[in-house]
Motif scaffolding. Structure first.
Motif, PDB file in Angstrom:
ATOM      1  N   ALA A   3      -0.009  -8.554   4.246  1.00  0.00           N
ATOM      2  CA  ALA A   3       1.074  -7.765   4.838  1.00  0.00           C
ATOM      3  C   ALA A   3       2.426  -8.215   4.290  1.00  0.00           C
ATOM      4  O   ALA A   3       3.297  -7.390   3.995  1.00  0.00           O
ATOM      5  CB  ALA A   3       1.044  -7.880   6.350  1.00  0.00           C
ATOM      6  N   ILE A   4       2.634  -9.514   4.164  1.00  0.00           N
ATOM      7  CA  ILE A   4       3.883 -10.035   3.606  1.00  0.00           C
ATOM      8  C   ILE A   4       4.059  -9.553   2.173  1.00  0.00           C
ATOM      9  O   ILE A   4       5.143  -9.133   1.772  1.00  0.00           O
ATOM     10  CB  ILE A   4       3.915 -11.573   3.678  1.00  0.00           C
ATOM     11  N   TYR A   5       2.980  -9.590   1.405  1.00  0.00           N
ATOM     12  CA  TYR A   5       3.045  -9.103   0.024  1.00  0.00           C
ATOM     13  C   TYR A   5       3.413  -7.624   0.003  1.00  0.00           C
ATOM     14  O   TYR A   5       4.287  -7.211  -0.774  1.00  0.00           O
ATOM     15  CB  TYR A   5       1.707  -9.324  -0.693  1.00  0.00           C
ATOM     16  N   ASN A   6       2.752  -6.824   0.825  1.00  0.00           N
ATOM     17  CA  ASN A   6       3.013  -5.386   0.818  1.00  0.00           C
ATOM     18  C   ASN A   6       4.426  -5.045   1.283  1.00  0.00           C
ATOM     19  O   ASN A   6       5.014  -4.077   0.820  1.00  0.00           O
ATOM     20  CB  ASN A   6       1.984  -4.648   1.678  1.00  0.00           C
ATOM     21  N   ILE A   7       4.984  -5.835   2.188  1.00  0.00           N
ATOM     22  CA  ILE A   7       6.315  -5.542   2.712  1.00  0.00           C
ATOM     23  C   ILE A   7       7.411  -6.054   1.779  1.00  0.00           C
ATOM     24  O   ILE A   7       8.364  -5.340   1.481  1.00  0.00           O
ATOM     25  CB  ILE A   7       6.486  -6.145   4.121  1.00  0.00           C
ATOM     26  N   PHE A   8       7.298  -7.291   1.312  1.00  0.00           N
ATOM     27  CA  PHE A   8       8.405  -7.926   0.602  1.00  0.00           C
ATOM     28  C   PHE A   8       8.224  -8.058  -0.907  1.00  0.00           C
ATOM     29  O   PHE A   8       9.200  -8.044  -1.641  1.00  0.00           O
ATOM     30  CB  PHE A   8       8.666  -9.328   1.175  1.00  0.00           C
TER      31      PHE A   8
END
Length: 56
Positions: A3-8
């Motif tokens: 999720a962090i990868y996809n968001i930031f």
């Protein structure tokens, strides 16, 4: 973590903005911490503490 990868980190522009925002808030927090530490270390020696002794 995904999720962090996809968001930031998926887009370079979003990653750069996230880094700049993080740096801004880190700098502000570090500045407040350093000022507080300096003022507590030098309590009684700063102008704001001794102003009444020299102003009439």
């Amino acid at each position: 973590m995904k999720a962090i990868y996809n968001i930031f980190m998926k887009r370079t522009s979003t990653y750069a903005v996230a880094i700049m925002g993080s740096v801004f808030f880190f700098e502000r927090g570090f500045d407040v911490f350093a000022d507080t530490l300096f003022e507590s270390t030098n309590k009684g020696k700063l102008w704001k503490d001794i102003r009444a002794n020299y102003e009439s």
